[in-house]
Design a protein around this motif. Sequence first.
Motif, PDB file in Angstrom:
ATOM      1  N   SER A   1       0.824  -1.205   0.000  1.00  0.00           N
ATOM      2  CA  SER A   1       0.000   0.000   0.000  1.00  0.00           C
ATOM      3  C   SER A   1       0.855   1.251   0.000  1.00  0.00           C
ATOM      4  CB  SER A   1      -0.934   0.005   1.218  1.00  0.00           C
ATOM      5  OG  SER A   1      -0.177  -0.010   2.406  1.00  0.00           O
ATOM      6  N   HIS A   2       2.136   1.125   0.392  1.00  0.00           N
ATOM      7  CA  HIS A   2       3.063   2.259   0.401  1.00  0.00           C
ATOM      8  C   HIS A   2       4.391   1.825  -0.205  1.00  0.00           C
ATOM      9  CE1 HIS A   2       0.383   4.595   2.892  1.00  0.00           C
ATOM     10  NE2 HIS A   2       0.333   3.630   3.778  1.00  0.00           N
ATOM     11  N   VAL A   3       5.098   2.781  -0.759  1.00  0.00           N
ATOM     12  CA  VAL A   3       6.393   2.484  -1.333  1.00  0.00           C
ATOM     13  C   VAL A   3       7.387   2.111  -0.241  1.00  0.00           C
ATOM     14  CG1 VAL A   3       8.303   3.443  -2.677  1.00  0.00           C
ATOM     15  CG2 VAL A   3       5.953   4.029  -3.273  1.00  0.00           C
ATOM     16  N   PHE A   4       7.308   2.834   0.876  1.00  0.00           N
ATOM     17  CA  PHE A   4       8.203   2.568   1.997  1.00  0.00           C
ATOM     18  C   PHE A   4       7.417   1.857   3.102  1.00  0.00           C
ATOM     19  CE2 PHE A   4       9.754   6.487  -0.012  1.00  0.00           C
ATOM     20  CZ  PHE A   4      11.005   6.035  -0.425  1.00  0.00           C
ATOM     21  N   PRO A   5       8.090   1.034   3.902  1.00  0.00           N
ATOM     22  CA  PRO A   5       7.366   0.375   4.997  1.00  0.00           C
ATOM     23  C   PRO A   5       6.835   1.417   5.991  1.00  0.00           C
ATOM     24  CG  PRO A   5       9.723  -0.186   5.038  1.00  0.00           C
ATOM     25  CD  PRO A   5       9.487   0.674   3.848  1.00  0.00           C
ATOM     26  N   VAL A   6       5.602   1.245   6.394  1.00  0.00           N
ATOM     27  CA  VAL A   6       4.969   2.179   7.320  1.00  0.00           C
ATOM     28  C   VAL A   6       4.738   1.460   8.641  1.00  0.00           C
ATOM     29  CG1 VAL A   6       2.926   3.604   7.730  1.00  0.00           C
ATOM     30  CG2 VAL A   6       3.852   3.394   5.423  1.00  0.00           C
ATOM     31  N   HIS A   7       5.173   2.101   9.710  1.00  0.00           N
ATOM     32  CA  HIS A   7       4.995   1.534  11.046  1.00  0.00           C
ATOM     33  C   HIS A   7       4.174   2.497  11.887  1.00  0.00           C
ATOM     34  CE1 HIS A   7       7.982  -1.489  10.058  1.00  0.00           C
ATOM     35  NE2 HIS A   7       8.772  -0.518   9.622  1.00  0.00           N
ATOM     36  N   ASN A   8       3.358   1.956  12.760  1.00  0.00           N
ATOM     37  CA  ASN A   8       2.557   2.769  13.656  1.00  0.00           C
ATOM     38  C   ASN A   8       3.477   3.431  14.677  1.00  0.00           C
ATOM     39  OD1 ASN A   8       0.643   3.932  15.262  1.00  0.00           O
ATOM     40  ND2 ASN A   8      -0.415   2.040  15.780  1.00  0.00           N
ATOM     41  N   VAL A   9       3.497   4.760  14.693  1.00  0.00           N
ATOM     42  CA  VAL A   9       4.373   5.489  15.616  1.00  0.00           C
ATOM     43  C   VAL A   9       3.605   6.022  16.818  1.00  0.00           C
ATOM     44  CG1 VAL A   9       6.030   6.148  13.842  1.00  0.00           C
ATOM     45  CG2 VAL A   9       4.067   7.614  14.290  1.00  0.00           C
ATOM     46  N   PHE A  10       2.354   5.659  16.925  1.00  0.00           N
ATOM     47  CA  PHE A  10       1.544   6.126  18.039  1.00  0.00           C
ATOM     48  C   PHE A  10       1.713   5.206  19.249  1.00  0.00           C
ATOM     49  CE2 PHE A  10      -0.712   7.553  14.202  1.00  0.00           C
ATOM     50  CZ  PHE A  10      -0.596   8.916  14.400  1.00  0.00           C
ATOM     51  N   ARG A  11       1.361   5.728  20.390  1.00  0.00           N
ATOM     52  CA  ARG A  11       1.457   4.943  21.619  1.00  0.00           C
ATOM     53  C   ARG A  11       0.393   3.849  21.617  1.00  0.00           C
ATOM     54  NH1 ARG A  11      -2.973   6.069  24.441  1.00  0.00           N
ATOM     55  NH2 ARG A  11      -3.873   8.118  24.330  1.00  0.00           N
ATOM     56  N   GLU A  12       0.610   2.855  22.433  1.00  0.00           N
ATOM     57  CA  GLU A  12      -0.394   1.805  22.595  1.00  0.00           C
ATOM     58  C   GLU A  12      -1.625   2.392  23.273  1.00  0.00           C
ATOM     59  OE1 GLU A  12      -0.471  -1.453  21.660  1.00  0.00           O
ATOM     60  OE2 GLU A  12       1.313  -0.928  20.514  1.00  0.00           O
ATOM     61  N   ASP A  13      -2.780   1.919  22.899  1.00  0.00           N
ATOM     62  CA  ASP A  13      -4.024   2.370  23.496  1.00  0.00           C
ATOM     63  C   ASP A  13      -4.279   1.537  24.740  1.00  0.00           C
ATOM     64  OD1 ASP A  13      -6.384   3.683  23.907  1.00  0.00           O
ATOM     65  OD2 ASP A  13      -7.497   2.568  22.377  1.00  0.00           O
ATOM     66  N   VAL A  14      -3.956   2.133  25.893  1.00  0.00           N
ATOM     67  CA  VAL A  14      -4.087   1.425  27.158  1.00  0.00           C
ATOM     68  C   VAL A  14      -5.248   2.051  27.929  1.00  0.00           C
ATOM     69  CG1 VAL A  14      -2.915   0.804  29.307  1.00  0.00           C
ATOM     70  CG2 VAL A  14      -1.606   1.014  27.175  1.00  0.00           C
ATOM     71  N   PRO A  15      -6.271   1.260  28.246  1.00  0.00           N
ATOM     72  CA  PRO A  15      -7.406   1.819  28.991  1.00  0.00           C
ATOM     73  C   PRO A  15      -7.003   2.188  30.415  1.00  0.00           C
ATOM     74  CG  PRO A  15      -7.693  -0.540  28.654  1.00  0.00           C
ATOM     75  CD  PRO A  15      -6.448  -0.146  27.937  1.00  0.00           C
ATOM     76  N   SER A  16      -7.605   3.270  30.919  1.00  0.00           N
ATOM     77  CA  SER A  16      -7.358   3.670  32.294  1.00  0.00           C
ATOM     78  C   SER A  16      -8.639   4.249  32.872  1.00  0.00           C
ATOM     79  CB  SER A  16      -6.225   4.706  32.364  1.00  0.00           C
ATOM     80  OG  SER A  16      -6.659   5.924  31.810  1.00  0.00           O
ATOM     81  N   CYS A  17      -8.663   4.404  34.164  1.00  0.00           N
ATOM     82  CA  CYS A  17      -9.844   4.947  34.832  1.00  0.00           C
ATOM     83  C   CYS A  17      -9.791   6.468  34.895  1.00  0.00           C
ATOM     84  CB  CYS A  17      -9.952   4.378  36.253  1.00  0.00           C
ATOM     85  SG  CYS A  17     -10.245   2.601  36.248  1.00  0.00           S
ATOM     86  N   GLU A  18      -8.653   7.046  34.549  1.00  0.00           N
ATOM     87  CA  GLU A  18      -8.480   8.495  34.614  1.00  0.00           C
ATOM     88  C   GLU A  18      -9.163   9.151  33.421  1.00  0.00           C
ATOM     89  OE1 GLU A  18      -4.694  11.386  34.328  1.00  0.00           O
ATOM     90  OE2 GLU A  18      -4.434   9.571  35.515  1.00  0.00           O
ATOM     91  N   ASP A  19      -9.913  10.242  33.666  1.00  0.00           N
ATOM     92  CA  ASP A  19     -10.596  10.914  32.566  1.00  0.00           C
ATOM     93  C   ASP A  19      -9.793  12.080  31.998  1.00  0.00           C
ATOM     94  OD1 ASP A  19     -10.900  12.849  34.493  1.00  0.00           O
ATOM     95  OD2 ASP A  19     -13.082  12.832  34.480  1.00  0.00           O
ATOM     96  N   GLY A  20      -8.716  12.515  32.635  1.00  0.00           N
ATOM     97  CA  GLY A  20      -7.859  13.571  32.124  1.00  0.00           C
ATOM     98  C   GLY A  20      -8.459  14.958  32.252  1.00  0.00           C
ATOM     99  N   ARG A  21      -9.476  15.092  33.076  1.00  0.00           N
ATOM    100  CA  ARG A  21     -10.166  16.367  33.222  1.00  0.00           C
ATOM    101  C   ARG A  21      -9.230  17.464  33.718  1.00  0.00           C
ATOM    102  NH1 ARG A  21     -15.014  15.640  36.886  1.00  0.00           N
ATOM    103  NH2 ARG A  21     -15.365  14.115  35.259  1.00  0.00           N
ATOM    104  N   GLU A  22      -8.437  17.162  34.729  1.00  0.00           N
ATOM    105  CA  GLU A  22      -7.533  18.174  35.288  1.00  0.00           C
ATOM    106  C   GLU A  22      -6.477  18.602  34.280  1.00  0.00           C
ATOM    107  OE1 GLU A  22      -7.678  20.085  38.005  1.00  0.00           O
ATOM    108  OE2 GLU A  22      -9.634  19.136  38.254  1.00  0.00           O
ATOM    109  N   GLN A  23      -5.943  17.651  33.529  1.00  0.00           N
ATOM    110  CA  GLN A  23      -4.969  18.000  32.499  1.00  0.00           C
ATOM    111  C   GLN A  23      -5.600  18.878  31.427  1.00  0.00           C
ATOM    112  OE1 GLN A  23      -3.498  14.115  31.297  1.00  0.00           O
ATOM    113  NE2 GLN A  23      -1.421  14.929  31.538  1.00  0.00           N
ATOM    114  N   THR A  24      -6.824  18.566  31.060  1.00  0.00           N
ATOM    115  CA  THR A  24      -7.517  19.338  30.031  1.00  0.00           C
ATOM    116  C   THR A  24      -7.775  20.758  30.497  1.00  0.00           C
ATOM    117  OG1 THR A  24      -8.600  17.327  29.250  1.00  0.00           O
ATOM    118  CG2 THR A  24      -9.570  19.405  28.564  1.00  0.00           C
ATOM    119  N   LEU A  25      -8.197  20.916  31.729  1.00  0.00           N
ATOM    120  CA  LEU A  25      -8.532  22.241  32.249  1.00  0.00           C
ATOM    121  C   LEU A  25      -7.315  23.021  32.749  1.00  0.00           C
ATOM    122  CD1 LEU A  25     -11.802  21.279  34.149  1.00  0.00           C
ATOM    123  CD2 LEU A  25     -11.620  22.704  32.109  1.00  0.00           C
TER     124      LEU A  25
END
Length: 96
Positions: A55-79
């Motif tokens: 599908s691509h001329v060059f090999p493509v690798h996922n550079v994103f972090r693993e999707d790890v579920p957590s109980c934290e909603d990130g509200r404080e970081q967002t605000l």
Amino acid sequence: MANHISDETIDYVGILAKLELSREEKEQAKKDMGEMLDYIDKLNELDTSGVEPMSHVFPVHNVFREDVPSCEDGREQTLANAPERKEDSFVVPKTI
């Protein structure tokens, strides 16, 4: 040219592309489309039996972090960067 493009095909493509073509432009479009189809025919003559599909001329690798579920909603970081906040919400100018 092995492929012959009809006037009806050019008219139909013009309708789909919402183009109004003059007679000269239609003739040029027929010539250009014929050349494109001839080139595709030429490419189809190549032996690609040993070529792996890709599908691509060059090999493509996922550079994103693993999707790890957590109980934290990130509200404080967002605000944390909010210029003004009230409890757990952003304060924004009233719009009408």
